[in-house]
Design a protein around this motif. Structure first.
Motif, short mmCIF file in Angstrom:
data_model
loop_
_atom_site.label_atom_id
_atom_site.label_comp_id
_atom_site.label_asym_id
_atom_site.label_seq_id
_atom_site.Cartn_x
_atom_site.Cartn_y
_atom_site.Cartn_z
N LEU A 1 5.62 -47.52 -7.78
CA LEU A 1 5.64 -46.08 -8.06
C LEU A 1 6.03 -45.29 -6.81
CD1 LEU A 1 4.90 -44.44 -10.66
CD2 LEU A 1 2.85 -43.73 -9.42
N HIS A 2 6.99 -44.38 -7.01
CA HIS A 2 7.46 -43.51 -5.93
C HIS A 2 7.29 -42.06 -6.37
CE1 HIS A 2 9.69 -46.52 -3.41
NE2 HIS A 2 9.50 -47.22 -4.52
N LYS A 3 6.82 -41.24 -5.43
CA LYS A 3 6.64 -39.81 -5.70
C LYS A 3 7.00 -39.02 -4.46
CE LYS A 3 5.03 -35.82 -7.20
NZ LYS A 3 5.78 -35.03 -8.21
N SER A 4 7.84 -38.01 -4.62
CA SER A 4 8.23 -37.14 -3.52
C SER A 4 8.02 -35.69 -3.90
CB SER A 4 9.71 -37.34 -3.15
OG SER A 4 9.94 -38.66 -2.70
N TYR A 5 7.75 -34.88 -2.90
CA TYR A 5 7.80 -33.42 -3.04
C TYR A 5 8.96 -32.96 -2.17
CZ TYR A 5 3.08 -33.81 -4.98
OH TYR A 5 1.99 -34.13 -5.76
N GLY A 6 10.08 -32.64 -2.82
CA GLY A 6 11.28 -32.32 -2.05
C GLY A 6 11.72 -33.54 -1.24
N GLN A 7 11.83 -33.36 0.06
CA GLN A 7 12.27 -34.46 0.94
C GLN A 7 11.09 -35.29 1.44
OE1 GLN A 7 15.60 -35.13 1.42
NE2 GLN A 7 15.75 -33.54 -0.16
N THR A 8 9.89 -34.88 1.10
CA THR A 8 8.70 -35.58 1.59
C THR A 8 8.27 -36.65 0.60
OG1 THR A 8 7.97 -33.57 2.73
CG2 THR A 8 6.33 -35.31 2.41
N GLU A 9 8.37 -37.92 0.99
CA GLU A 9 7.97 -39.01 0.12
C GLU A 9 6.48 -39.27 0.32
OE1 GLU A 9 9.70 -43.34 -1.35
OE2 GLU A 9 10.07 -42.70 0.70
N VAL A 10 5.71 -39.09 -0.75
CA VAL A 10 4.25 -39.19 -0.68
C VAL A 10 3.76 -40.58 -1.10
CG1 VAL A 10 2.07 -38.19 -1.48
CG2 VAL A 10 4.05 -36.72 -1.11
N LEU A 11 4.39 -41.16 -2.12
CA LEU A 11 4.08 -42.52 -2.56
C LEU A 11 5.34 -43.37 -2.41
CD1 LEU A 11 2.05 -41.74 -5.83
CD2 LEU A 11 1.15 -42.19 -3.54
N LYS A 12 5.20 -44.51 -1.76
CA LYS A 12 6.37 -45.29 -1.36
C LYS A 12 6.33 -46.70 -1.95
CE LYS A 12 6.23 -42.67 2.97
NZ LYS A 12 6.02 -42.75 4.43
N GLY A 13 6.20 -46.77 -3.28
CA GLY A 13 6.23 -48.07 -3.94
C GLY A 13 4.85 -48.67 -4.14
N ILE A 14 4.03 -48.01 -4.94
CA ILE A 14 2.63 -48.42 -5.13
C ILE A 14 2.49 -49.30 -6.37
CG2 ILE A 14 0.28 -47.60 -5.56
CD1 ILE A 14 1.25 -46.90 -2.79
N ASP A 15 1.72 -50.37 -6.24
CA ASP A 15 1.30 -51.20 -7.37
C ASP A 15 -0.22 -51.05 -7.55
OD1 ASP A 15 3.89 -52.11 -7.49
OD2 ASP A 15 3.46 -54.07 -6.60
N LEU A 16 -0.65 -50.91 -8.78
CA LEU A 16 -2.08 -50.77 -9.07
C LEU A 16 -2.35 -51.33 -10.46
CD1 LEU A 16 -4.36 -47.67 -8.54
CD2 LEU A 16 -4.17 -48.67 -10.82
N THR A 17 -3.44 -52.09 -10.60
CA THR A 17 -3.86 -52.60 -11.90
C THR A 17 -5.34 -52.30 -12.08
OG1 THR A 17 -2.25 -54.40 -11.85
CG2 THR A 17 -4.10 -54.64 -13.37
N ALA A 18 -5.68 -51.70 -13.22
CA ALA A 18 -7.08 -51.41 -13.57
C ALA A 18 -7.44 -52.20 -14.83
CB ALA A 18 -7.28 -49.92 -13.80
N PRO A 19 -7.99 -53.42 -14.66
CA PRO A 19 -8.40 -54.20 -15.83
C PRO A 19 -9.55 -53.52 -16.57
CG PRO A 19 -8.26 -55.57 -13.86
CD PRO A 19 -8.21 -54.14 -13.41
N ARG A 20 -9.68 -53.83 -17.83
CA ARG A 20 -10.76 -53.26 -18.64
C ARG A 20 -12.12 -53.64 -18.05
NH1 ARG A 20 -9.44 -51.33 -23.15
NH2 ARG A 20 -7.62 -52.69 -23.25
N GLY A 21 -12.99 -52.64 -17.88
CA GLY A 21 -14.33 -52.88 -17.38
C GLY A 21 -14.43 -52.98 -15.87
#
Length: 255
Positions: free
Chosen positions: A11-31
């Motif tokens: 996952l990548h997220k930027s605000y304009g030229q500012t990159e805030v998230l630079k390739g995030i992986d996350l898993t939330a299993p049930r429970g």
């Protein structure tokens, strides 16, 4: 084996030229409880808001119970393609915010029943019965007919948790739920969150409270400047941190 409630890949997220998230992986299993820790500005809250589709990400995949979020456009123009899908996912990923976000003109009971009645179309009597049970669970059943301004900060945050629970979501997302509270009131909320963890509720928790992260979590992710610097079981991260950045963060008092 059931699908994780939530999966995020690259996952990548930027605000304009500012990159805030630079390739995030996350898993939330049930429970399971996943805690996100890191300094201010590391991207924790932004990641949580992207998971709940309150923020648009520019690249990467988000899956809710195995179902991919469908997108239209690319890069800065990328948006969720189906409003109904967004509503359904948000309804099932209830968010608890730092600043409570209760409606000041409604009683606590009305705050908790508003969405079940108008979004889930529950009969008012059923919604009120469930709301009183959730208010009892978080220890403020006697405050049902009070207005938010009549409650302490800790009581308001517990009302916000009851409101989230009333949606009967697949997962609860907490964005720094105790950071606006003084230490005594903070512990009221921590006790409730710990009890929810013991119940086996799926939670993603952005927190500055390292004791809560250690005690509640199945998995902890340490974010630094928009990347995952280190992750793993809480005992490993807190007792034997591998990266110099995590060691520094913990030794500085997790500021």
């Amino acid at each position: 084996m059931s699908e994780p409630v939530l999966q995020v890949r690259d996952l990548h997220k930027s605000y304009g030229q500012t990159e805030v998230l630079k390739g995030i992986d996350l898993t939330a299993p049930r429970g399971h409880v996943v805690s996100l820790i890191g300094s201010s500005g590391s991207g924790k809250s932004t990641l949580l808001r992207c998971c709940n589709l309150l923020e648009d990400s520019q690249r990467g995949e988000i899956r809710f119970e195995g179902e991919p979020v469908r997108w239209t456009g690319r890069g800065p123009d990328r948006r969720p393609a189906e409003p109904r899908q967004v509503t359904r996912i948000r309804t099932n990923l209830s968010m608890v915010f730092q600043q409570f976000n209760l409606w000041a003109h409604l009683t606590i009971l009305q705050n908790v029943t508003e969405a079940p009645i108008h979004v889930l179309k529950r009969p008012r009597r059923d919604a009120e019965e469930a709301a009183r049970a959730y208010l009892d669970k978080v220890g403020i059943a006697d405050k049902a007919d009070r207005f938010p301004a009549e409650l302490s900060g800790g009581q308001q945050q517990r009302a916000a948790i009851a409101r989230a629970l009333a949606m009967e979501p697949r997962a609860l997302l907490f964005d720094e739920p105790t950071s606006a509270l003084d230490p005594e009131l903070e512990q009221e909320v921590v006790r409730v969150i710990k009890s929810l963890a013991v119940e086996g509720r799926t939670m993603i928790l952005v927190t500055h409270d390292m004791d809560m992260a250690r005690d509640c979590s199945d998995h902890v992710i340490f974010l630094h400047r928009g990347k995952i610097e280190e992750e793993g079981p809480p005992a490993a991260l807190f007792d034997t941190p591998q990266s110099a950045r995590l060691q520094g963060f913990l030794s500085a008092g997790a500021g």
